[in-house]
Design a protein around this motif. Structure first.
Motif, PDB file in Angstrom:
ATOM      1  N   LEU A   5       0.830  -1.209   0.000  1.00 15.73           N
ATOM      2  CA  LEU A   5       0.000   0.000   0.000  1.00 15.73           C
ATOM      3  C   LEU A   5       0.861   1.254   0.000  1.00 15.73           C
ATOM      4  CD1 LEU A   5      -2.849   1.155   0.114  1.00 15.73           C
ATOM      5  CD2 LEU A   5      -2.719   1.019   2.591  1.00 15.73           C
ATOM      6  N   ALA A   6       1.936   1.254   0.761  1.00  8.62           N
ATOM      7  CA  ALA A   6       2.824   2.414   0.809  1.00  8.62           C
ATOM      8  C   ALA A   6       3.479   2.656  -0.553  1.00  8.62           C
ATOM      9  CB  ALA A   6       3.886   2.222   1.883  1.00  8.62           C
ATOM     10  N   VAL A   7       3.945   1.602  -1.195  1.00  9.65           N
ATOM     11  CA  VAL A   7       4.564   1.742  -2.516  1.00  9.65           C
ATOM     12  C   VAL A   7       3.537   2.247  -3.526  1.00  9.65           C
ATOM     13  CG1 VAL A   7       5.594   0.447  -4.429  1.00  9.65           C
ATOM     14  CG2 VAL A   7       6.380   0.058  -2.103  1.00  9.65           C
ATOM     15  N   PHE A   8       2.314   1.728  -3.446  1.00 14.08           N
ATOM     16  CA  PHE A   8       1.249   2.167  -4.347  1.00 14.08           C
ATOM     17  C   PHE A   8       0.963   3.658  -4.173  1.00 14.08           C
ATOM     18  CE2 PHE A   8      -3.362   2.717  -5.154  1.00 14.08           C
ATOM     19  CZ  PHE A   8      -3.346   2.458  -6.518  1.00 14.08           C
ATOM     20  N   LEU A   9       0.860   4.119  -2.938  1.00 16.64           N
ATOM     21  CA  LEU A   9       0.588   5.537  -2.700  1.00 16.64           C
ATOM     22  C   LEU A   9       1.751   6.419  -3.141  1.00 16.64           C
ATOM     23  CD1 LEU A   9      -1.259   5.422   0.720  1.00 16.64           C
ATOM     24  CD2 LEU A   9      -2.215   5.966  -1.498  1.00 16.64           C
ATOM     25  N   ILE A  10       2.972   5.948  -2.978  1.00 24.12           N
ATOM     26  CA  ILE A  10       4.134   6.719  -3.433  1.00 24.12           C
ATOM     27  C   ILE A  10       4.157   6.812  -4.955  1.00 24.12           C
ATOM     28  CG2 ILE A  10       6.654   6.689  -3.591  1.00 24.12           C
ATOM     29  CD1 ILE A  10       6.657   5.728  -0.672  1.00 24.12           C
ATOM     30  N   LEU A  11       3.776   5.723  -5.634  1.00 24.24           N
ATOM     31  CA  LEU A  11       3.699   5.765  -7.093  1.00 24.24           C
ATOM     32  C   LEU A  11       2.626   6.755  -7.561  1.00 24.24           C
ATOM     33  CD1 LEU A  11       4.117   2.009  -8.051  1.00 24.24           C
ATOM     34  CD2 LEU A  11       5.732   3.872  -8.426  1.00 24.24           C
ATOM     35  N   ILE A  12       1.488   6.758  -6.886  1.00 23.49           N
ATOM     36  CA  ILE A  12       0.440   7.716  -7.235  1.00 23.49           C
ATOM     37  C   ILE A  12       0.923   9.141  -6.988  1.00 23.49           C
ATOM     38  CG2 ILE A  12      -1.856   8.556  -6.616  1.00 23.49           C
ATOM     39  CD1 ILE A  12      -2.716   5.713  -6.223  1.00 23.49           C
ATOM     40  N   ALA A  13       1.678   9.347  -5.901  1.00 23.47           N
ATOM     41  CA  ALA A  13       2.227  10.681  -5.628  1.00 23.47           C
ATOM     42  C   ALA A  13       3.199  11.108  -6.734  1.00 23.47           C
ATOM     43  CB  ALA A  13       2.911  10.702  -4.272  1.00 23.47           C
ATOM     44  N   ALA A  14       3.993  10.168  -7.224  1.00 21.11           N
ATOM     45  CA  ALA A  14       4.918  10.485  -8.312  1.00 21.11           C
ATOM     46  C   ALA A  14       4.153  10.846  -9.584  1.00 21.11           C
ATOM     47  CB  ALA A  14       5.852   9.307  -8.572  1.00 21.11           C
ATOM     48  N   ILE A  15       3.076  10.118  -9.854  1.00 16.58           N
ATOM     49  CA  ILE A  15       2.245  10.443 -11.013  1.00 16.58           C
ATOM     50  C   ILE A  15       1.620  11.820 -10.834  1.00 16.58           C
ATOM     51  CG2 ILE A  15       0.124   9.803 -12.230  1.00 16.58           C
ATOM     52  CD1 ILE A  15       0.883   6.870 -11.660  1.00 16.58           C
ATOM     53  N   GLN A  16       1.198  12.142  -9.618  1.00 16.67           N
ATOM     54  CA  GLN A  16       0.594  13.444  -9.328  1.00 16.67           C
ATOM     55  C   GLN A  16       1.579  14.574  -9.614  1.00 16.67           C
ATOM     56  OE1 GLN A  16      -2.469  14.314  -8.422  1.00 16.67           O
ATOM     57  NE2 GLN A  16      -2.097  16.427  -7.895  1.00 16.67           N
ATOM     58  N   VAL A  36       1.744  11.533   0.394  1.00 23.24           N
ATOM     59  CA  VAL A  36       2.869  11.250   1.300  1.00 23.24           C
ATOM     60  C   VAL A  36       2.389  11.222   2.748  1.00 23.24           C
ATOM     61  CG1 VAL A  36       5.117  12.061   2.085  1.00 23.24           C
ATOM     62  CG2 VAL A  36       4.523  12.212  -0.336  1.00 23.24           C
ATOM     63  N   ALA A  37       1.504  12.133   3.100  1.00 22.83           N
ATOM     64  CA  ALA A  37       0.927  12.118   4.449  1.00 22.83           C
ATOM     65  C   ALA A  37       0.132  10.836   4.683  1.00 22.83           C
ATOM     66  CB  ALA A  37       0.043  13.336   4.653  1.00 22.83           C
ATOM     67  N   GLY A  38      -0.538  10.351   3.667  1.00 21.67           N
ATOM     68  CA  GLY A  38      -1.265   9.087   3.771  1.00 21.67           C
ATOM     69  C   GLY A  38      -0.334   7.911   3.999  1.00 21.67           C
ATOM     70  N   VAL A  39       0.800   7.911   3.319  1.00 23.66           N
ATOM     71  CA  VAL A  39       1.786   6.841   3.511  1.00 23.66           C
ATOM     72  C   VAL A  39       2.308   6.857   4.941  1.00 23.66           C
ATOM     73  CG1 VAL A  39       4.089   6.051   2.844  1.00 23.66           C
ATOM     74  CG2 VAL A  39       2.458   6.740   1.098  1.00 23.66           C
ATOM     75  N   VAL A  40       2.606   8.035   5.452  1.00 24.01           N
ATOM     76  CA  VAL A  40       3.098   8.148   6.822  1.00 24.01           C
ATOM     77  C   VAL A  40       2.035   7.669   7.808  1.00 24.01           C
ATOM     78  CG1 VAL A  40       3.821   9.788   8.600  1.00 24.01           C
ATOM     79  CG2 VAL A  40       4.739   9.970   6.298  1.00 24.01           C
ATOM     80  N   ALA A  41       0.785   8.043   7.584  1.00 21.52           N
ATOM     81  CA  ALA A  41      -0.296   7.636   8.477  1.00 21.52           C
ATOM     82  C   ALA A  41      -0.493   6.118   8.460  1.00 21.52           C
ATOM     83  CB  ALA A  41      -1.586   8.344   8.093  1.00 21.52           C
ATOM     84  N   VAL A  42      -0.467   5.524   7.286  1.00 26.03           N
ATOM     85  CA  VAL A  42      -0.624   4.064   7.180  1.00 26.03           C
ATOM     86  C   VAL A  42       0.533   3.357   7.872  1.00 26.03           C
ATOM     87  CG1 VAL A  42      -0.551   2.154   5.522  1.00 26.03           C
ATOM     88  CG2 VAL A  42      -2.034   4.095   5.113  1.00 26.03           C
ATOM     89  N   THR A  43       1.739   3.865   7.725  1.00 23.53           N
ATOM     90  CA  THR A  43       2.906   3.258   8.365  1.00 23.53           C
ATOM     91  C   THR A  43       2.811   3.339   9.884  1.00 23.53           C
ATOM     92  OG1 THR A  43       4.233   3.864   6.448  1.00 23.53           O
ATOM     93  CG2 THR A  43       5.417   3.270   8.456  1.00 23.53           C
ATOM     94  N   VAL A  44       2.416   4.497  10.397  1.00 20.79           N
ATOM     95  CA  VAL A  44       2.292   4.671  11.845  1.00 20.79           C
ATOM     96  C   VAL A  44       1.219   3.747  12.412  1.00 20.79           C
ATOM     97  CG1 VAL A  44       1.582   6.308  13.642  1.00 20.79           C
ATOM     98  CG2 VAL A  44       3.213   7.001  11.904  1.00 20.79           C
ATOM     99  N   VAL A  45       0.077   3.674  11.744  1.00 19.76           N
ATOM    100  CA  VAL A  45      -0.995   2.800  12.216  1.00 19.76           C
ATOM    101  C   VAL A  45      -0.567   1.344  12.177  1.00 19.76           C
ATOM    102  CG1 VAL A  45      -3.319   1.964  11.658  1.00 19.76           C
ATOM    103  CG2 VAL A  45      -2.853   4.398  11.678  1.00 19.76           C
TER     104      VAL A  45
END
Length: 56
Positions: A5-16, A36-45
């Motif tokens: 999920l983190a890699v997927f969100l980072i890829l979407i951020a790169a596309i953005q 990026v904030a979503g990736v950090v939140a998912v990692t912390v949770v």
């Protein structure tokens, strides 16, 4: 699963950054920080949940 999920969100951020997606709240290139904030939140949770269930 969390890493995928983190890699997927980072890829979407790169596309953005390359070409804005145009989704609500993501109209500008500078809105990539929201992913990026979503990736950090998912990692912390995930760290908190894994720490809670580690002792069981």
């Amino acid at each position: 699963m969390t890493k995928i999920l983190a890699v997927f969100l980072i890829l979407i951020a790169a596309i953005q950054v390359i070409k804005p997606l145009g989704w609500p709240g993501l109209k500008k290139r500078s809105d990539a920080w929201k992913f990026v904030a979503g990736v950090v939140a998912v990692t912390v949770v995930s760290v908190i949940v894994s720490a809670l269930f580690q002792g069981l």
